[in-house]
Design a protein around this motif. Structure first.
Motif, PDB file in Angstrom:
ATOM      1  N   TYR A 182       0.826  -1.202   0.000  1.00 48.55           N
ATOM      2  CA  TYR A 182       0.000   0.000   0.000  1.00 48.55           C
ATOM      3  C   TYR A 182       0.867   1.262   0.000  1.00 48.55           C
ATOM      4  N   ASP A 195       1.715   4.774   1.516  1.00 53.17           N
ATOM      5  CA  ASP A 195       1.608   5.213   2.912  1.00 53.17           C
ATOM      6  C   ASP A 195       0.344   6.036   3.148  1.00 53.17           C
ATOM      7  N   LYS A 225      -2.690   3.585   3.793  1.00 53.94           N
ATOM      8  CA  LYS A 225      -2.583   2.497   4.767  1.00 53.94           C
ATOM      9  C   LYS A 225      -3.561   2.700   5.917  1.00 53.94           C
TER      10      LYS A 225
END
Length: 120
Positions: free
Chosen positions: A58, A60, A63
């Protein structure tokens, strides 16, 4: 191989949205699938990817809010988007590495894009 994305639209503050993307055509196998996005005036960026074995990656910025999943039997990938914020507004593109029947190597494919807009 064709990728058909769906599920985009308008979402309220704190709302959720689910994107889907199905691969079709003379598919022998599909390896990594994922989602990228491009906001106005910005470069296309990775959102999330998932391998055929289920390993995920993912950005950041998403996330803990977005979840990528897939159904291998249907060659379909999903993106569950929660707590959508204004910065998530973009055109979302489905991406896949696929191998066609009769071919030996994988090639990358892109879907047509689906617009996601977080309402102010």
């Amino acid at each position: 191989v064709q990728l058909q994305a769906s599920g985009g639209g308008l979402v309220q503050a704190g709302g959720s949205l689910r994107l889907s993307c199905a691969a079709s055509g003379s598919i022998f196998s599909v390896n990594e699938m994922g989602w990228y996005r491009q906001a106005p005036g910005k470069q296309r960026e990775l959102v999330a990817t998932i391998t055929s074995g289920g390993s995920t990656n993912y950005a950041d910025s998403v996330k803990g809010r977005f979840t990528i999943s897939r159904e291998n039997a249907k060659n379909t990938v999903y993106l569950e988007m929660n707590s959508v914020n204004v910065e998530d507004t973009a055109v979302y593109y489905c991406h896949a590495w696929g191998r066609r029947v009769g071919e030996l190597r994988y090639q990358e494919y892109w879907g047509q894009g689906t617009q996601v807009t977080r309402l102010q």
